[in-house]
Design a protein around this motif. Structure first.
Motif, PDB file in Angstrom:
ATOM      1  N   ALA A   1      -5.621 -55.504 -15.606  1.00 31.99           N
ATOM      2  CA  ALA A   1      -4.937 -56.602 -16.284  1.00 31.99           C
ATOM      3  C   ALA A   1      -3.436 -56.336 -16.258  1.00 31.99           C
ATOM      4  O   ALA A   1      -2.623 -57.265 -16.184  1.00 31.99           O
ATOM      5  N   MET A   2      -3.082 -55.057 -16.336  1.00 32.68           N
ATOM      6  CA  MET A   2      -1.702 -54.618 -16.118  1.00 32.68           C
ATOM      7  C   MET A   2      -1.717 -53.900 -14.773  1.00 32.68           C
ATOM      8  O   MET A   2      -2.129 -52.729 -14.691  1.00 32.68           O
ATOM      9  N   PRO A   3      -1.330 -54.564 -13.704  1.00 29.99           N
ATOM     10  CA  PRO A   3      -1.484 -54.009 -12.355  1.00 29.99           C
ATOM     11  C   PRO A   3      -0.504 -52.891 -12.028  1.00 29.99           C
ATOM     12  O   PRO A   3       0.541 -52.746 -12.682  1.00 29.99           O
ATOM     13  N   PRO A   4      -0.822 -52.095 -11.036  1.00 29.75           N
ATOM     14  CA  PRO A   4       0.068 -51.013 -10.610  1.00 29.75           C
ATOM     15  C   PRO A   4       1.464 -51.536 -10.303  1.00 29.75           C
ATOM     16  O   PRO A   4       1.619 -52.551  -9.615  1.00 29.75           O
ATOM     17  N   GLY A   5       2.478 -50.867 -10.835  1.00 29.41           N
ATOM     18  CA  GLY A   5       3.855 -51.249 -10.570  1.00 29.41           C
ATOM     19  C   GLY A   5       4.437 -52.250 -11.538  1.00 29.41           C
ATOM     20  O   GLY A   5       5.640 -52.520 -11.495  1.00 29.41           O
ATOM     21  N   SER A   6       3.610 -52.815 -12.440  1.00 25.53           N
ATOM     22  CA  SER A   6       4.129 -53.822 -13.370  1.00 25.53           C
ATOM     23  C   SER A   6       4.921 -53.176 -14.485  1.00 25.53           C
ATOM     24  O   SER A   6       4.617 -52.067 -14.934  1.00 25.53           O
ATOM     25  N   SER A   7       5.961 -53.862 -14.946  1.00 22.54           N
ATOM     26  CA  SER A   7       6.782 -53.346 -16.038  1.00 22.54           C
ATOM     27  C   SER A   7       6.063 -53.559 -17.362  1.00 22.54           C
ATOM     28  O   SER A   7       5.224 -54.461 -17.493  1.00 22.54           O
ATOM     29  N   ILE A   8       6.383 -52.720 -18.338  1.00 22.52           N
ATOM     30  CA  ILE A   8       5.745 -52.801 -19.651  1.00 22.52           C
ATOM     31  C   ILE A   8       6.814 -53.140 -20.679  1.00 22.52           C
ATOM     32  O   ILE A   8       7.759 -52.374 -20.886  1.00 22.52           O
ATOM     33  N   ASP A   9       6.684 -54.289 -21.296  1.00 19.30           N
ATOM     34  CA  ASP A   9       7.641 -54.745 -22.305  1.00 19.30           C
ATOM     35  C   ASP A   9       7.138 -54.313 -23.677  1.00 19.30           C
ATOM     36  O   ASP A   9       6.179 -54.880 -24.208  1.00 19.30           O
ATOM     37  N   LYS A  10       7.782 -53.316 -24.252  1.00 10.36           N
ATOM     38  CA  LYS A  10       7.342 -52.783 -25.539  1.00 10.36           C
ATOM     39  C   LYS A  10       7.343 -53.855 -26.632  1.00 10.36           C
ATOM     40  O   LYS A  10       6.439 -53.894 -27.473  1.00 10.36           O
ATOM     41  N   SER A  11       8.361 -54.706 -26.620  1.00 14.75           N
ATOM     42  CA  SER A  11       8.464 -55.725 -27.668  1.00 14.75           C
ATOM     43  C   SER A  11       7.276 -56.675 -27.624  1.00 14.75           C
ATOM     44  O   SER A  11       6.716 -57.035 -28.667  1.00 14.75           O
ATOM     45  N   LEU A  12       6.872 -57.066 -26.412  1.00 19.17           N
ATOM     46  CA  LEU A  12       5.726 -57.958 -26.280  1.00 19.17           C
ATOM     47  C   LEU A  12       4.432 -57.262 -26.674  1.00 19.17           C
ATOM     48  O   LEU A  12       3.545 -57.882 -27.275  1.00 19.17           O
ATOM     49  N   VAL A  13       4.322 -55.991 -26.346  1.00 17.97           N
ATOM     50  CA  VAL A  13       3.131 -55.228 -26.734  1.00 17.97           C
ATOM     51  C   VAL A  13       3.054 -55.144 -28.258  1.00 17.97           C
ATOM     52  O   VAL A  13       1.990 -55.352 -28.860  1.00 17.97           O
ATOM     53  N   CYS A  14       4.187 -54.843 -28.891  1.00 25.81           N
ATOM     54  CA  CYS A  14       4.234 -54.756 -30.353  1.00 25.81           C
ATOM     55  C   CYS A  14       3.812 -56.083 -30.987  1.00 25.81           C
ATOM     56  O   CYS A  14       3.023 -56.114 -31.942  1.00 25.81           O
ATOM     57  N   ALA A  15       4.348 -57.170 -30.450  1.00 21.78           N
ATOM     58  CA  ALA A  15       4.046 -58.487 -31.005  1.00 21.78           C
ATOM     59  C   ALA A  15       2.571 -58.829 -30.839  1.00 21.78           C
ATOM     60  O   ALA A  15       1.946 -59.383 -31.751  1.00 21.78           O
ATOM     61  N   GLU A  16       2.023 -58.506 -29.688  1.00 18.94           N
ATOM     62  CA  GLU A  16       0.622 -58.849 -29.410  1.00 18.94           C
ATOM     63  C   GLU A  16      -0.341 -58.024 -30.268  1.00 18.94           C
ATOM     64  O   GLU A  16      -1.352 -58.544 -30.750  1.00 18.94           O
TER      65      GLU A  16
END
Length: 249
Positions: A38-53
């Motif tokens: 769902a988070m593919p190889p090479g994709s960036s990780i947005d901490k703010s969006l993760v926190c919100a979700e």
């Protein structure tokens, strides 16, 4: 595959977060998303969006990413943030070679000394594999595929061997999911059936050979996929066209 993730709706939000287990829950949610692609190889990780979700602060997310970095699933670069790590073919090659040796030899021990219910469990598993392949349910098939191998290990009670294999499972699962196609599902069932037939006929040589052939077939397809999609692999550009990238046979 996109290299940017704009939404994290696929993250499994913990139903109840209690003090002391927040980081573990966040780690599991991110690990699951990475392993299932769902988070593919090479994709960036947005901490703010993760926190919100997930409804958490930045601290447990940062801690979770650090843990996943040690597992080889996340890359953290100063000033550049975090990204899902590319799959390393060299690691997959090594882990699959370990599996090939352990699983094929373990079958030699199993033949003739297995539990009475083993064959019934494996028959039920093979039937479930066929049912999920018929409806093209790749994710469920993947879990049943893992269970097929786990049934064999549970029968032998070889917990140390299973622990060694499980320790490499996260990155192996990512690599295997990359090549799951309707054709691969059909081939996997046939390969598992050959292993099962060896057990049924108490033929240790046949069962061991079938297990080795199964792992070889997966690696052949993975190498072919990597040559077509080198950008998903940390060392994809180094993979040549040679036929001996893995000790087949």
């Amino acid at each position: 595959m996109n290299n940017h993730t704009s939404s994290y709706a696929f993250l499994s939000r913990p139903s109840a977060l209690t003090r002391g287990n927040v980081t573990a829950e966040v780690t599991q949610a991110l690990r699951s998303a990475i392993v299932t692609l769902a988070m593919p190889p090479g994709s960036s990780i947005d901490k703010s969006l993760v926190c919100a979700e997930l409804g958490v602060s930045r601290f447990p997310v940062s801690e979770a990413l650090a843990r996943l970095q040690t597992e080889g699933l996340v890359d953290i670069a100063p000033q550049r943030g975090s990204t899902v790590s590319l799959v390393r073919l060299s690691d997959v090659r090594e882990y699959m070679l370990i599996r090939k040796g352990l699983e094929s030899e373990a079958l030699r021990v199993l033949i003739g000394s297995h539990d009475a219910g083993l064959l019934d469990e494996l028959r039920e598993n093979l039937a479930a594999q066929q049912a999920t392949a018929d409806r093209d349910d790749a994710e469920t098939f993947h879990q049943i595929d893992i269970e097929f191998h786990d049934i064999i290990y549970r029968s032998m009670r070889f917990t140390r061997i299973k622990t060694i294999i499980d320790s490499a499972r996260a990155n192996l699962d990512r690599a295997r999911r990359l090549i799951i196609t309707p054709r691969r599902l059909v081939l996997t069932i046939a390969e598992h059936q050959a292993i099962f037939n060896g057990i049924v006929h108490a033929d240790a040589v046949q069962a061991s050979r079938a297990m080795r052939a199964h792992i070889d077939a997966v690696m052949i397809e993975l190498f072919a996929f990597a040559r077509e999609h080198p950008d998903l692999f940390a060392d994809g550009q180094t993979l040549g066209a040679d036929s001996d990238s893995f000790p087949f046979g």
